[in-house]
Scaffold this active site. Structure first.
Site, short mmCIF file in Angstrom:
data_model
loop_
_atom_site.label_atom_id
_atom_site.label_comp_id
_atom_site.label_asym_id
_atom_site.label_seq_id
_atom_site.Cartn_x
_atom_site.Cartn_y
_atom_site.Cartn_z
N HIS A 59 6.74 20.81 -12.37
CA HIS A 59 6.29 20.98 -10.99
C HIS A 59 5.08 20.09 -10.74
CE1 HIS A 59 2.79 23.73 -11.60
NE2 HIS A 59 3.47 24.20 -12.62
N ASP A 169 -1.87 21.85 -15.50
CA ASP A 169 -0.67 22.63 -15.21
C ASP A 169 -0.23 22.20 -13.81
OD1 ASP A 169 1.22 24.55 -14.60
OD2 ASP A 169 -0.22 26.16 -14.31
N GLU A 198 5.73 25.44 -7.05
CA GLU A 198 5.93 26.35 -8.18
C GLU A 198 4.88 27.45 -8.15
OE1 GLU A 198 5.54 27.75 -12.47
OE2 GLU A 198 4.04 26.98 -11.11
#
Lengths: 337, 309
Positions: A59, A169, A198
């Site tokens: 993502h 992330d 996401e």
């Protein structure tokens, strides 16, 4: 590469900047690139065989905030986009809106706070962003309700092979997928999906999976890392430096066992370090991808990432390298499952 | 009842043994397909609307998350497991290795969490334990699960039904215990008009229970399941069928989703969905208790529904 990717301003729902960077980077290496209606990038690279479809997902969005109001004094009220811990916010630097206005998340000064305030967590709704102006009118010239906000934090390498940045992330996953497109010689037709949204419920990947209808999907993620003395040994879910993480179980999916065993075997044969995620918590796009269409076999592989969803996420280069090389191997040998 | 089906090892995402059993049982009887997630679907055929009956093949399990230096194991729950009910339970791994769950936390009972529990497999060091199990391995409770008794009912129905008013499909689904996942791709493939989930549900006619669902009270017809209202017309069809054929039934409304029916209801093109359940006391423990009478009621009810309604 990772620096360029993590510096991009792209909270969920506002992925334009990162999307442009990715498309510019991958175009020479793909047979076709499509951006779907939600904004996912679906990059296609022909494989040695077209018998099956192999998808990899990372993502490209990140957690952030959104402006919900402006006070008379010109400070910004805000709310989260994605899950952010109130405890980490006071004093952090942020960037607001299209004009990229710098700001600071402020709270009541310690000198004026009551003991009970100091002993409890201050809620996001009790914080304001200071953008260095004194009136509502001034603030409205540079920011408005609905503007996105990002952490302001630059990429930095430190210590013995560690990296600190915001949005690791899942920009680590994005970097891995870019390298797969650049260097892998995929066994099956390969679809690299850079998915949107996401962090607010794995929405983009579900759509992309329904478009592609893959047989196998590899989800590349940054995952929870708890490896300090604060955590009892049996709850240290992953440790930085111990290799690629296989997520056997998380809240929304379980790894396909054949896929998992195959990945472990490849890692063993090639001397790539790996670890099993020691929890059933956390979530990723696998949950939505595995049940899309007529279903597919999924495996989530991750780089352990300390201080997730904060301006200073920390990863080890070793783990990044382990995930990168294993992802490339999987794409080249997935037909051997 | 097909008892061997209950004894198979089939934690979520590790259901191969149960899927093989079902495919093998149906060999030479009907053509089966297995999808990417592992669910088995069989098309019996017939004319009329598409009716899909489903029962799940998985059972709740414990996933090993950590092996400590003295050979004790920590775990996470795959499925809804109550930590109190797990304490002192026997657990079994895929290769028949056994262990038991214990708790040594100095806490009030109500505060005990899964992370306070550990498994003893009679290994006395990490090395010894790693020869027997690995992190990521699954263990099931007691080595017998009544979760799959509804699969037995479906298999018997496949054997017994000769004619029906529907184009019949049966599904044996994976990963129900972890969030009704296996049914989604099945619905996308079959696209049924009518969906009936057959499942087990907790009987609470025990001390301090609410007694809404009683063991030996008959088949449970679910009216509401979690946030979904199940098809009122199907509920009344079942009510009528039960009345006409003197099948004992009880009605229930679940606060939290218990069956695949709500998931199927709005998947793909949508379907009319119902859920018929068999009451089980001490569900998901090593001492699950059922009544033959309820199993018979559930089976008879569905059989009459398929052939008469």
């Amino acid at each position: 590469m990772l620096k360029k990717l993590t510096d991009a301003f792209s909270p969920s729902g506002y992925e334009d900047e990162i999307r442009e960077i990715i498309i510019n980077e991958i175009t020479p290496f793909c047979d076709s690139i499509e951006t779907d209606n939600m904004g996912n990038i679906i990059a296609f690279k022909k494989g040695k065989s077209s018998k099956k479809k192999f998808m990899a997902d990372a993502h490209m969005d990140e957690v952030g905030f959104i402006v919900t109001g402006i006070t008379e004094g010109g400070r910004l009220k805000f709310d989260e986009v994605g899950g952010i811990d109130d405890r980490i916010l006071p004093g952090k630097r942020v960037i607001v809106g299209e004009k990229r206005v710098p700001g600071i998340i402020g709270i009541n000064p310690v000198h004026l706070s009551y003991p009970e305030e100091r002993n409890s967590v201050i809620k996001m709704r009790d914080m304001l962003i200071d953008i260095g102006v004194s009136t509502k009118k001034e603030a409205e010239m540079v920011a408005e309700k609905g503007d996105y906000i990002c952490f302001d934090s630059e990429y930095k390498e430190f210590g013995d092979g560690f990296i600190k940045a915001k949005a690791l992330d899942d920009r680590v996953g994005v970097a891995v997928l870019i390298d797969m497109l650049k260097t892998a010689n995929p066994a099956y037709d390969f679809y690299a999906v850079f998915s949107v949204q996401e962090e607010i419920g794995c929405r983009g990947a579900a759509v992309a999976a329904n478009i592609i209808k893959p047989d196998y999907a590899l989800i590349v993620e940054g995952t929870i890392c708890a490896d300090s003395a604060f955590t009892p040994i049996h709850r240290r879910v992953t440790a930085a430096g111990n290799g690629a993480v296989f997520s056997v179980m998380e809240r929304s999916s379980l790894a396909n066992r054949d896929f998992l065993n195959f990945a472990k075997k490849l890692a063993d044969e090639n001397g790539i370090a790996y670890q099993i995620k020691r929890t059933g918590n956390g979530g990723n796009n696998a949950g939505r991808i595995q049940v899309a269409g007529k279903g597919c076999k999924t495996l989530a592989m991750a780089v352990p990432c300390r201080y997730l969803h904060s301006p200073a996420c920390v990863i080890s280069k070793k783990d990044f390298e382990a995930v990168r090389s294993l992802a490339i191997l999987i794409s080249e040998r997935i037909d051997e499952i | 009842m097909k008892n061997d089906l209950q004894k198979l090892f089939a934690p979520p995402a590790c259901e191969t043994a149960a899927a093989d059993y079902i495919e093998n049982y149906l060999k030479n009887k009907a053509e089966t397909t297995r999808d990417a997630m592992g669910s088995v679907t069989v098309h019996i055929g017939g004319s009329g609307k598409k009716l899909l009956l489903s029962a799940h093949i998985d059972e709740p399990a414990l996933m090993i998350t950590h092996i400590d230096e003295n050979g004790f194991l920590r775990f996470a729950a795959a499925g809804q497991l109550n930590p109190i009910e797990l304490i002192n339970s026997k657990v079994v791994f895929s290769d028949k290795i056994c262990g038991a769950v214990f708790c040594n936390a100095e806490k009030n009972v109500s505060e005990i969490k899964i992370s306070d529990l550990f498994i003893d497999i009679n290994a006395h060091s990490r090395d010894e334990a790693e020869k027997l199990v690995s992190e990521g391995d699954m263990a099931v409770i007691g080595g017998r699960s009544l979760s799959r008794l509804c699969c037995s009912i479906l298999l018997e129905l496949i054997d017994e039904i000769k004619a029906s008013n529907y184009d019949l499909y049966f599904a044996f689904t994976v990963q129900k215990e972890v969030g009704f996942r296996g049914i989604m791709p099945v619905i996308n493939s079959v696209m049924p008009d009518i969906f009936i989930a057959l499942d087990t549900v907790k009987a609470d006619d025990i001390p301090c229970g609410k007694s809404e669902i009683k063991l030996k009270g008959g088949a449970v017809i679910a009216v509401k399941d979690g946030r979904s209202v199940l098809s009122p017309s199907l509920v009344s069809d079942f009510r009528e069928t039960a009345f006409k054929n003197s099948v004992s039934v009880q009605y229930a409304s679940f606060n939290e989703q218990q069956t695949e029916a709500p998931t199927a209801q709005c998947a793909a093109g949508g379907s009319k969905a119902a859920a018929i359940c068999v009451p089980v006391r001490y569900l998901n423990t090593a001492n699950e208790t059922i009544s033959e009478k309820d199993i018979y009621a559930a089976k008879t009810l569905i059989k009459h529904f398929i052939t008469e309604a």
